[in-house]
Design an enzyme around this catalytic site. Structure first.
Site, PDB file in Angstrom:
ATOM      1  N   ARG A  26       0.828  -1.216   0.000  1.00 47.87           N
ATOM      2  CA  ARG A  26       0.000   0.000   0.000  1.00 47.87           C
ATOM      3  C   ARG A  26       0.863   1.267   0.000  1.00 47.87           C
ATOM      4  O   ARG A  26       0.460   2.307  -0.520  1.00 47.87           O
ATOM      5  CB  ARG A  26      -0.936  -0.014   1.213  1.00 47.87           C
ATOM      6  CG  ARG A  26      -2.000   1.104   1.188  1.00 47.87           C
ATOM      7  CD  ARG A  26      -2.928   0.974   2.378  1.00 47.87           C
ATOM      8  NE  ARG A  26      -4.053   1.901   2.339  1.00 47.87           N
ATOM      9  CZ  ARG A  26      -4.348   2.753   3.312  1.00 47.87           C
ATOM     10  NH1 ARG A  26      -3.596   2.810   4.397  1.00 47.87           N
ATOM     11  NH2 ARG A  26      -5.396   3.548   3.210  1.00 47.87           N
ATOM     12  N   ILE A  52      -7.690   7.318  -0.579  1.00 48.87           N
ATOM     13  CA  ILE A  52      -7.384   5.894  -0.735  1.00 48.87           C
ATOM     14  C   ILE A  52      -8.133   5.198   0.404  1.00 48.87           C
ATOM     15  O   ILE A  52      -8.018   5.596   1.570  1.00 48.87           O
ATOM     16  CB  ILE A  52      -5.855   5.624  -0.693  1.00 48.87           C
ATOM     17  CG1 ILE A  52      -5.541   4.121  -0.781  1.00 48.87           C
ATOM     18  CG2 ILE A  52      -5.180   6.241   0.522  1.00 48.87           C
ATOM     19  CD1 ILE A  52      -4.040   3.821  -0.958  1.00 48.87           C
ATOM     20  N   SER A  53      -8.957   4.223   0.068  1.00 47.11           N
ATOM     21  CA  SER A  53      -9.811   3.572   1.070  1.00 47.11           C
ATOM     22  C   SER A  53      -8.975   2.845   2.116  1.00 47.11           C
ATOM     23  O   SER A  53      -7.829   2.459   1.863  1.00 47.11           O
ATOM     24  CB  SER A  53     -10.732   2.549   0.400  1.00 47.11           C
ATOM     25  OG  SER A  53     -11.601   3.188  -0.501  1.00 47.11           O
ATOM     26  N   GLN A  54      -9.593   2.631   3.285  1.00 52.48           N
ATOM     27  CA  GLN A  54      -8.862   1.890   4.306  1.00 52.48           C
ATOM     28  C   GLN A  54      -8.713   0.439   3.862  1.00 52.48           C
ATOM     29  O   GLN A  54      -9.616  -0.119   3.218  1.00 52.48           O
ATOM     30  CB  GLN A  54      -9.537   2.006   5.656  1.00 52.48           C
ATOM     31  CG  GLN A  54     -10.866   1.352   5.807  1.00 52.48           C
ATOM     32  CD  GLN A  54     -11.577   1.862   7.054  1.00 52.48           C
ATOM     33  OE1 GLN A  54     -12.125   2.955   7.066  1.00 52.48           O
ATOM     34  NE2 GLN A  54     -11.567   1.066   8.106  1.00 52.48           N
ATOM     35  N   PHE A 195     -18.039   6.598   1.338  1.00 55.32           N
ATOM     36  CA  PHE A 195     -17.228   6.835   0.147  1.00 55.32           C
ATOM     37  C   PHE A 195     -17.539   8.211  -0.428  1.00 55.32           C
ATOM     38  O   PHE A 195     -18.602   8.780  -0.157  1.00 55.32           O
ATOM     39  CB  PHE A 195     -17.531   5.773  -0.932  1.00 55.32           C
ATOM     40  CG  PHE A 195     -16.801   4.484  -0.738  1.00 55.32           C
ATOM     41  CD1 PHE A 195     -15.581   4.259  -1.356  1.00 55.32           C
ATOM     42  CD2 PHE A 195     -17.320   3.494   0.086  1.00 55.32           C
ATOM     43  CE1 PHE A 195     -14.896   3.063  -1.168  1.00 55.32           C
ATOM     44  CE2 PHE A 195     -16.645   2.297   0.283  1.00 55.32           C
ATOM     45  CZ  PHE A 195     -15.433   2.082  -0.355  1.00 55.32           C
TER      46      PHE A 195
END
Length: 205
Positions: A26, A52-54, A195
């Site tokens: 990541r 950036i999503s978890q 989101f």
């Protein structure tokens, strides 16, 4: 190891998904001030006002998608490219669309650096999907729509699965899984999420 343990504790149990997330670093997708927080289970800001999503949400969405090695996958919302890179480890081919040219360019440079060759990233209005490559075995949206966009439903192959957040606002969104049947669609609610909204048109970088 801590990273994988955190994923497992949040419900990411599919061994193929965990292996893909172990392989894709990541940190390669997080630049600048937040680079040192790349392994924390939290969303982080990226350019163009996106995030950036978890990792646990990336893992759960990928797990819900049930991607198989022969699959062709469409991702709406390239963002940092992290989710597409995870999908690339599981699918035959990934098409990823973002409305921001800058994000697509930066993500492509990371794919190139990592030697990932089965992702096609492009700048376009994702709400229309990618008709010329349809039908898709799997479709993933990383932006919230009020309802599953009808062009995307139409581009899903029978037996195919789409995973997306739906909701009217930033505060109340639900991750759903849509399966295309011979006649109609089956909808399944998975969990609450947050989101950025799915916006039509191209973004100004």
């Amino acid at each position: 190891m801590q990273f994988l343990f955190a994923l497992r504790s949040k419900g990411v149990t599919d061994s193929r998904v965990l292996h893909a997330m172990e392989k894709i670093d990541r940190a390669a997708f997080v630049r600048g001030l937040f680079a040192e927080r790349a392994y924390e289970d939290m969303p982080l800001p990226i350019p163009c006002g996106q995030t950036i999503s978890q990792p646990s949400v990336v893992g759960l969405m990928t797990q819900a998608l049930d991607v198989q090695p022969r699959h062709k996958v469409l991702e709406i919302g390239t963002g940092s490219g992290y989710q597409a890179a995870i999908l690339s480890q599981l699918a035959r081919r990934v098409y990823s669309i973002d409305r921001f040219k800058r994000l697509v360019t930066e993500a492509q440079s990371v794919f190139d650096a990592l030697g990932i060759a089965n992702i096609t990233a492009m700048t376009a209005d994702g709400s229309y999907g990618l008709a010329e490559q349809a039908p898709f075995d799997r479709i993933l949206l990383t932006a919230a729509a009020e309802d599953p966009p009808s062009p995307l439903l139409a581009q899903l192959r029978v037996g195919g699965i789409m995973v997306l957040p739906v909701g009217q606002s930033d505060t109340v969104q639900s991750l759903i899984r849509v399966t295309r049947l011979e006649k109609g669609f089956d909808y399944e609610e998975l969990r609450p999420v947050r989101f950025v909204p799915l916006i039509e048109g191209l973004g100004q970088d």
